[in-house]
Design an enzyme around this catalytic site. Sequence first.
Site, mmCIF file in Angstrom:
data_model
loop_
_atom_site.group_PDB
_atom_site.id
_atom_site.type_symbol
_atom_site.label_atom_id
_atom_site.label_comp_id
_atom_site.label_asym_id
_atom_site.label_seq_id
_atom_site.Cartn_x
_atom_site.Cartn_y
_atom_site.Cartn_z
ATOM 1 N N SER A 1 5.564 -6.862 2.927
ATOM 2 C CA SER A 1 6.080 -7.312 4.216
ATOM 3 C C SER A 1 6.868 -8.615 4.079
ATOM 4 O O SER A 1 6.690 -9.383 3.133
ATOM 5 C CB SER A 1 4.924 -7.513 5.192
ATOM 6 O OG SER A 1 4.166 -8.659 4.842
ATOM 7 N N GLU B 1 -5.211 -3.504 -1.909
ATOM 8 C CA GLU B 1 -6.642 -3.224 -1.800
ATOM 9 C C GLU B 1 -6.915 -2.022 -0.896
ATOM 10 O O GLU B 1 -8.046 -1.518 -0.850
ATOM 11 C CB GLU B 1 -7.367 -4.459 -1.272
ATOM 12 C CG GLU B 1 -7.014 -4.879 0.140
ATOM 13 C CD GLU B 1 -5.754 -5.718 0.240
ATOM 14 O OE1 GLU B 1 -5.531 -6.300 1.322
ATOM 15 O OE2 GLU B 1 -4.995 -5.796 -0.752
ATOM 16 N N GLU C 1 9.746 -4.445 12.477
ATOM 17 C CA GLU C 1 9.595 -3.270 11.617
ATOM 18 C C GLU C 1 8.311 -2.555 12.052
ATOM 19 O O GLU C 1 7.209 -3.059 11.846
ATOM 20 C CB GLU C 1 9.506 -3.677 10.146
ATOM 21 C CG GLU C 1 9.452 -2.487 9.209
ATOM 22 C CD GLU C 1 9.436 -2.894 7.739
ATOM 23 O OE1 GLU C 1 9.870 -2.084 6.904
ATOM 24 O OE2 GLU C 1 8.994 -4.014 7.437
ATOM 25 N N LYS D 1 -1.652 -6.774 -9.379
ATOM 26 C CA LYS D 1 -2.563 -6.760 -8.233
ATOM 27 C C LYS D 1 -2.067 -5.717 -7.244
ATOM 28 O O LYS D 1 -1.157 -5.957 -6.453
ATOM 29 C CB LYS D 1 -2.654 -8.116 -7.534
ATOM 30 C CG LYS D 1 -3.846 -8.177 -6.552
ATOM 31 C CD LYS D 1 -3.639 -9.120 -5.397
ATOM 32 C CE LYS D 1 -2.903 -8.519 -4.242
ATOM 33 N NZ LYS D 1 -3.621 -7.401 -3.558
ATOM 34 N N CYS E 1 9.526 1.200 3.277
ATOM 35 C CA CYS E 1 10.450 0.098 3.546
ATOM 36 C C CYS E 1 11.882 0.599 3.628
ATOM 37 O O CYS E 1 12.758 -0.104 4.123
ATOM 38 C CB CYS E 1 10.323 -0.982 2.468
ATOM 39 S SG CYS E 1 10.902 -0.478 0.847
ATOM 40 N N PHE F 1 0.809 -1.218 0.000
ATOM 41 C CA PHE F 1 0.000 0.000 0.000
ATOM 42 C C PHE F 1 0.838 1.262 0.000
ATOM 43 O O PHE F 1 0.343 2.332 -0.378
ATOM 44 C CB PHE F 1 -0.907 0.023 1.241
ATOM 45 C CG PHE F 1 -0.165 0.343 2.518
ATOM 46 C CD1 PHE F 1 0.001 1.655 2.942
ATOM 47 C CD2 PHE F 1 0.383 -0.667 3.299
ATOM 48 C CE1 PHE F 1 0.701 1.946 4.110
ATOM 49 C CE2 PHE F 1 1.075 -0.383 4.463
ATOM 50 C CZ PHE F 1 1.240 0.931 4.871
#
Length: 499
Positions: A228, A178, A383, A175, A283, A151
């Site tokens: 992740s 969402e 994290e 993809k 990240c 995201f």
Amino acid sequence: MSLPTIPLLIDGKRVESKTSQWRDVVNPATQEVVARVPFATTEELDAAVASAKAAYKGWRNTSQANRMRVMLRFQQLLRDHTGELAELITREHGKTLPDAEGEVGRGLEVVEHACSIASLQLGEYAQNAAGGVDVYTLIEPLGVCAGITAFNFPVMLPCFMFPLAVATGNTFVLKPSEQDPSASLRLAELALEAGLPPGVLNVVHGGPDIANAICDHPDIKAVSFIGSTHVGTHIYRRASEAGKRCQAMMGAKNHCVILPDADREQAINHLLGAAFGAAGQRCMATSVAVLVGEAREWVPELVERARALKVGPGTDRKADVGPLVSKQARARVEKLIGAGAEEGAKLLLDGRGHSVKEAPDGNFVGPTIFDGVTADMSIYREEIFGPVLCMAGVDTLDEAIAFVNANPNGNGVALFTQDGGAARQFQNEIDVGQVGINLPIPVPVAWFSFTGSRASKLGDLGPNGKQAILFWTQTKTVTARWQARGTGPAGVNTTITLK
């Protein structure tokens, strides 16, 4: 008033999903539900892959020159629609508009790099490698490829995937997350507007079921993932077991080492921006500062400067820190802050319970700073993915290098110093894939590869640069002999020697 629904993009057309499973897309600054996104059915994924497979037959044979021209038009459309894309990012992700505009710019870099595909996708040729024998390589596309993105960068992460994939002759199924799908969908529509034929780029939405189906689908040849560590490890294993090429760029714990000879103003400014920009939801965010020697005396100034950062909705161009993406993300970050305090870290600045007058329902956590953090604490091991900076102090550069290298992750690290010898020692001895010298977030320009390492990456080849060309293509070697009739070798050669 009925909410807008996010369509799928299949065979060049917007398609309304027939699924019974939908998810609300929420503005994290206001909790307003701005749209509903479908979790596509398996049949809809199959339709997207079938469209990509059919389109591949023609697209792989489209000339490099024409593919390059599509990328040239695409990069101009990205420039023209930067504002629109940034507004979509801010509405659904929450990051500030200037940060969202910067994200589009970093994605644009990759598209600009893809405009050079005619010189990037070159093979090798050896004339007379043996007697009358020429050997050459062809750099060919794989087929239908797929990307699964997180995201936190709904434009940049798709750009890390499909532009070079389609420029090299593949077709693609994307993809996106969402949680904030609109910017990714609009990006794909702009690529089609630039001239990608129907089916070359498709978009499906969904959760774990669709991600698993992508890994399992027999017609998908390669999968790229950014997200992740937990999900990335699963995707890599599942896709690899299904015989696919896979790359997974995953979690991190990025350090910034500051030597006492560093430019103090520069180092503090960069550290604060890297730790708290995008509310820490990167990240490549700097989540750990390692202060060496006398640099530990800068802690009070760091705290006061962080306290002065403005927290607010992303639409406020004066805001430094926007909201976290969801209520769940805010709850998790605040829980980890509590754990850090309980485990003995010194909580110098607490961002929990932060309220913003103009956006009282937003998922805000203010800048948070811990000192005295040790490697066994949960705030160091996990994290956090929030605006939380952990600080540790050491006496020497050697100790700092050992501290960083002991962490299992290897996405990025930075060093601030004015000593060239120290910088050279650091870059030689540090075991992290991407190193910044007097630069806090060392994501390289797009014509260099993203080279995270160790627990932050699965797969040999990363996005962007030369590695991406290798990832999205396969090498075919041709060994050829063309001779005039009657001039070939006399007799039968039953050895492996080229005669």
